[in-house]
Design a protein around this motif. Structure first.
Motif, mmCIF file in Angstrom:
data_model
loop_
_atom_site.group_PDB
_atom_site.id
_atom_site.type_symbol
_atom_site.label_atom_id
_atom_site.label_comp_id
_atom_site.label_asym_id
_atom_site.label_seq_id
_atom_site.Cartn_x
_atom_site.Cartn_y
_atom_site.Cartn_z
ATOM 1 N N ASN A 71 0.784 -1.225 0.000
ATOM 2 C CA ASN A 71 0.000 0.000 0.000
ATOM 3 C C ASN A 71 0.824 1.287 0.000
ATOM 4 O O ASN A 71 0.462 2.243 -0.657
ATOM 5 C CB ASN A 71 -0.977 -0.015 1.166
ATOM 6 C CG ASN A 71 -1.885 -1.238 1.073
ATOM 7 O OD1 ASN A 71 -2.300 -1.615 -0.021
ATOM 8 N ND2 ASN A 71 -2.150 -1.876 2.195
ATOM 9 N N PRO A 72 1.920 1.357 0.748
ATOM 10 C CA PRO A 72 2.685 2.602 0.717
ATOM 11 C C PRO A 72 3.396 2.744 -0.626
ATOM 12 O O PRO A 72 3.784 1.745 -1.218
ATOM 13 C CB PRO A 72 3.715 2.415 1.831
ATOM 14 C CG PRO A 72 3.856 0.951 1.975
ATOM 15 C CD PRO A 72 2.534 0.355 1.626
ATOM 16 N N PRO A 73 3.532 3.987 -1.106
ATOM 17 C CA PRO A 73 4.259 4.154 -2.365
ATOM 18 C C PRO A 73 5.725 3.769 -2.186
ATOM 19 O O PRO A 73 6.275 3.891 -1.086
ATOM 20 C CB PRO A 73 4.131 5.655 -2.648
ATOM 21 C CG PRO A 73 3.834 6.264 -1.323
ATOM 22 C CD PRO A 73 3.087 5.237 -0.533
ATOM 23 N N ARG A 74 6.288 3.295 -3.259
ATOM 24 C CA ARG A 74 7.681 2.861 -3.239
ATOM 25 C C ARG A 74 8.604 3.961 -2.707
ATOM 26 O O ARG A 74 9.627 3.698 -2.085
ATOM 27 C CB ARG A 74 8.053 2.512 -4.674
ATOM 28 C CG ARG A 74 9.448 2.042 -4.785
ATOM 29 C CD ARG A 74 9.800 1.642 -6.196
ATOM 30 N NE ARG A 74 10.950 0.770 -6.078
ATOM 31 C CZ ARG A 74 11.034 -0.431 -6.567
ATOM 32 N NH1 ARG A 74 10.055 -0.915 -7.270
ATOM 33 N NH2 ARG A 74 12.103 -1.160 -6.380
ATOM 34 N N ILE B 294 -2.082 -10.639 0.693
ATOM 35 C CA ILE B 294 -1.164 -10.206 1.751
ATOM 36 C C ILE B 294 -1.042 -8.705 1.588
ATOM 37 O O ILE B 294 -0.785 -8.221 0.489
ATOM 38 C CB ILE B 294 0.232 -10.850 1.577
ATOM 39 C CG1 ILE B 294 0.116 -12.376 1.576
ATOM 40 C CG2 ILE B 294 1.188 -10.372 2.669
ATOM 41 C CD1 ILE B 294 1.386 -13.072 1.092
ATOM 42 N N SER B 295 -1.271 -8.004 2.662
ATOM 43 C CA SER B 295 -1.347 -6.556 2.545
ATOM 44 C C SER B 295 -0.335 -5.899 3.498
ATOM 45 O O SER B 295 -0.206 -6.308 4.646
ATOM 46 C CB SER B 295 -2.778 -6.142 2.897
ATOM 47 O OG SER B 295 -2.859 -4.757 3.004
ATOM 48 N N VAL B 296 0.395 -4.918 2.982
ATOM 49 C CA VAL B 296 1.445 -4.300 3.793
ATOM 50 C C VAL B 296 1.224 -2.803 3.918
ATOM 51 O O VAL B 296 1.017 -2.111 2.912
ATOM 52 C CB VAL B 296 2.838 -4.550 3.165
ATOM 53 C CG1 VAL B 296 3.927 -3.869 3.981
ATOM 54 C CG2 VAL B 296 3.116 -6.042 3.040
ATOM 55 N N ASP B 297 1.230 -2.324 5.149
ATOM 56 C CA ASP B 297 1.177 -0.883 5.393
ATOM 57 C C ASP B 297 2.400 -0.447 6.186
ATOM 58 O O ASP B 297 2.873 -1.185 7.048
ATOM 59 C CB ASP B 297 -0.092 -0.525 6.174
ATOM 60 C CG ASP B 297 -1.323 -0.655 5.307
ATOM 61 O OD1 ASP B 297 -1.608 0.298 4.569
ATOM 62 O OD2 ASP B 297 -1.963 -1.731 5.354
ATOM 63 N N ILE B 298 2.864 0.735 5.883
ATOM 64 C CA ILE B 298 4.032 1.252 6.601
ATOM 65 C C ILE B 298 3.715 2.673 7.039
ATOM 66 O O ILE B 298 3.213 3.475 6.250
ATOM 67 C CB ILE B 298 5.283 1.261 5.697
ATOM 68 C CG1 ILE B 298 5.552 -0.145 5.147
ATOM 69 C CG2 ILE B 298 6.500 1.764 6.476
ATOM 70 C CD1 ILE B 298 6.672 -0.206 4.128
ATOM 71 N N GLU B 299 3.959 2.973 8.301
ATOM 72 C CA GLU B 299 3.700 4.327 8.768
ATOM 73 C C GLU B 299 4.714 4.729 9.826
ATOM 74 O O GLU B 299 5.514 3.892 10.276
ATOM 75 C CB GLU B 299 2.285 4.413 9.357
ATOM 76 C CG GLU B 299 2.157 3.553 10.597
ATOM 77 C CD GLU B 299 0.705 3.304 11.005
ATOM 78 O OE1 GLU B 299 -0.175 3.391 10.139
ATOM 79 O OE2 GLU B 299 0.487 3.016 12.190
ATOM 80 N N LEU C 207 1.807 -6.154 8.472
ATOM 81 C CA LEU C 207 1.599 -7.113 7.381
ATOM 82 C C LEU C 207 0.422 -7.991 7.763
ATOM 83 O O LEU C 207 0.442 -8.637 8.812
ATOM 84 C CB LEU C 207 2.869 -7.939 7.169
ATOM 85 C CG LEU C 207 2.836 -8.974 6.037
ATOM 86 C CD1 LEU C 207 4.211 -9.074 5.386
ATOM 87 C CD2 LEU C 207 2.403 -10.348 6.537
ATOM 88 N N ARG C 208 -0.614 -7.951 6.943
ATOM 89 C CA ARG C 208 -1.805 -8.741 7.246
ATOM 90 C C ARG C 208 -2.070 -9.728 6.121
ATOM 91 O O ARG C 208 -1.629 -9.509 4.992
ATOM 92 C CB ARG C 208 -3.021 -7.819 7.427
ATOM 93 C CG ARG C 208 -2.935 -6.966 8.688
ATOM 94 C CD ARG C 208 -4.070 -5.964 8.754
ATOM 95 N NE ARG C 208 -3.985 -5.007 7.662
ATOM 96 C CZ ARG C 208 -4.995 -4.728 6.845
ATOM 97 N NH1 ARG C 208 -6.174 -5.320 6.997
ATOM 98 N NH2 ARG C 208 -4.836 -3.858 5.868
ATOM 99 N N ASP C 209 -2.777 -10.808 6.446
ATOM 100 C CA ASP C 209 -3.177 -11.730 5.378
ATOM 101 C C ASP C 209 -4.577 -12.261 5.660
ATOM 102 O O ASP C 209 -5.174 -11.947 6.696
ATOM 103 C CB ASP C 209 -2.160 -12.877 5.228
ATOM 104 C CG ASP C 209 -2.132 -13.812 6.433
ATOM 105 O OD1 ASP C 209 -3.184 -14.037 7.070
ATOM 106 O OD2 ASP C 209 -1.032 -14.324 6.753
ATOM 107 N N ASN C 210 -5.111 -13.030 4.734
ATOM 108 C CA ASN C 210 -6.421 -13.647 4.964
ATOM 109 C C ASN C 210 -6.287 -15.174 4.922
ATOM 110 O O ASN C 210 -7.046 -15.866 4.274
ATOM 111 C CB ASN C 210 -7.475 -13.143 3.960
ATOM 112 C CG ASN C 210 -7.146 -13.581 2.530
ATOM 113 O OD1 ASN C 210 -5.997 -13.894 2.229
ATOM 114 N ND2 ASN C 210 -8.141 -13.588 1.668
#
Ligand SMILES: Nc1ncnc2c1ncn2[C@@H]1O[C@H](COP(=O)(O)OP(=O)(O)OP(=O)(O)O)[C@@H](O)[C@H]1O
Ligand SMILES: [Mg+2]
Length: 384
Positions: free
Chosen positions: A258-261, A304-309, A319-322
């Motif tokens: 999700n975060p831009p490169r 698989i979803s990644v967020d960075i803040e 890092l989340r998954d289903n």
């Protein structure tokens, strides 16, 4: 303790004292004698007594000096020294302890007192030696375990790499084989001129270059980082995705970064090791997603979803998954070595190594908890 007698070295310049101590101790201990400091030091190394009874006032080197030298030599440093002296001033006693003695007996000595003190210190010494040995054995064992774990995880990573390379080579290998066969056909039908060959060679070389680049990428990935470096956390994820998202796609799993490169959140640490952590987490999610499909919970679209803040001066990665979440049986021991629910399919060191890297080497933290339908891993790293 042991059936064989303990050895006691008696150091005294007075024959009467040596004789007296001999009478007191000869029944219980294996005795040796020295009459001055120099020969006491020699005997200490040669006889290796379990305890030294040491007179203070001797011609030449006095007892304090003898004791200091015994303590300075690694061979004799551990041997307990009990001072024996007629000097009863408090300063003398303090001196005796300062130079490394464990106890002090005043002359004229009582038979019982000598026996009790010698016996006590020999017991303490044996216990201490046994303890040291146990600790050493434990340290050695741990070190071996640790080396084996590192080795295993390297092998696992290597296996991943080979799988990924094989996958990434399939398409260009196929194209290469077509190009080569095509030249033969072109020759048969009379189309193979200089220009045709040049075109085919150019195509082939491009494919080969691409394949060789793939190998270099993976080689770099496996190389341990030699020093801490500033790195972009988002970019580390994109680097891993570049190598592995094809394979994930094949398994019907979407990797959402999700975060831009270009997200400018930098941390400092061992970037290649951190990429291994990312890979471990992604592989775990992939395994979980595939397993949850098998066990009949149809959730066709795996993700698989990644967020960075940024939070509290830290980079926080979620890092989340289903994939159905973590099994209750392992949720409390997730980061311990050899904890796995995958039977022979897992070694249970992925998360152990991940924690060792993030918390042991990079001053970060890693934790996990179940969410609805999956898991969330949270990694924090120091923000630069
Ligand atoms: N994303 C996840 N979803 C569900 N369970 C997970 C997830 N990640 C880890 N686990 C559970 O934690 C266990 C330990 O994971 P870990 O990565 O340490 O070992 P492993 O994957 O079993 O084996 P290895 O990584 O050494 O091949 C897994 O066996 C699995 O039960
Ligand atoms: Mg794993």
């Amino acid at each position: 303790m042991s059936e064989s007698k303990h050895g006691v070295l008696i150091v005294d310049d007075e024959p009467v004292n040596r004789q007296l101590l001999r009478q007191i101790l000869m029944e219980r201990y294996r005795l040796s004698f020295a009459t001055d400091g120099v020969s006491a030091l020699e005997a200490g190394v040669k006889v290796r007594p379990d305890l030294v009874l040491l007179d203070i006032m001797m011609p030449g080197m006095d007892g304090y000096e003898v004791c200091r030298r015994l303590k300075a030599d690694p061979v004799t440093a551990d041997i307990p020294v009990i001072f024996i002296s007629a000097l009863t001033e408090i300063d003398e006693k303090v001196n005796a302890f300062n130079s490394g003695g464990v106890d002090y007996i005043c002359k004229p000595f009582q038979r019982e007192e000598v026996l009790v003190r010698v016996n006590t210190h020999l017991k303490l010494y044996s216990l201490q030696k046994a303890l040291q040995q146990r600790v050493q054995e434990e340290v050695d064992k741990r070190r071996l375990d640790e080396q084996m774990l590192v080795q295993q995880s390297k092998m696992a990573a290597m296996g991943e790499m080979i799988g990924a390379i094989a996958h990434q080579w399939k398409q260009p290998l196929n194209a290469l084989s077509l190009t080569i066969q095509d030249m033969e056909i072109a020759f048969d039908v009379g189309e193979l001129d200089k220009q045709y060959i040049e075109k085919s060679v150019k195509q082939s070389m491009a494919l080969i270059k691409h394949m060789s680049q793939t190998v270099s990428d993976f080689q770099n990935f496996l190389k341990p980082s030699t020093h801490k470096d500033r790195f972009s956390v988002a970019e580390a994820f994109y680097d891993v995705a570049a190598l592995f998202s094809d394979q994930l796609k094949k398994d019907g799993i979407e990797l959402r970064l999700n975060p831009p490169r270009t997200l400018e959140l930098y941390s400092s640490g061992y970037i290649n090791e951190f990429k291994q952590v990312i890979l471990n987490l992604i592989n775990n999610s992939r395994d979980a997603i595939k397993a949850s499909r098998k066990s009949g919970q149809p959730d066709d679209k795996g993700w698989i979803s990644v967020d960075i803040e940024e939070a509290n001066n830290q980079v926080v990665v979620r890092l989340r998954d289903n994939g159905g979440g973590i099994d209750q049986s392992v949720i409390d021991r997730l980061f311990e070595p050899y904890v796995t629910t995958k039977g022979a399919g897992g070694t249970g060191i992925g998360l152990y190594m991940s924690r060792a890297i993030v918390e042991g080497k990079m001053e970060g933290s890693i934790s996990a908890f179940n969410t609805q339908g999956g898991v969330e891993f949270v990694i924090t790293l120091p923000l630069i």
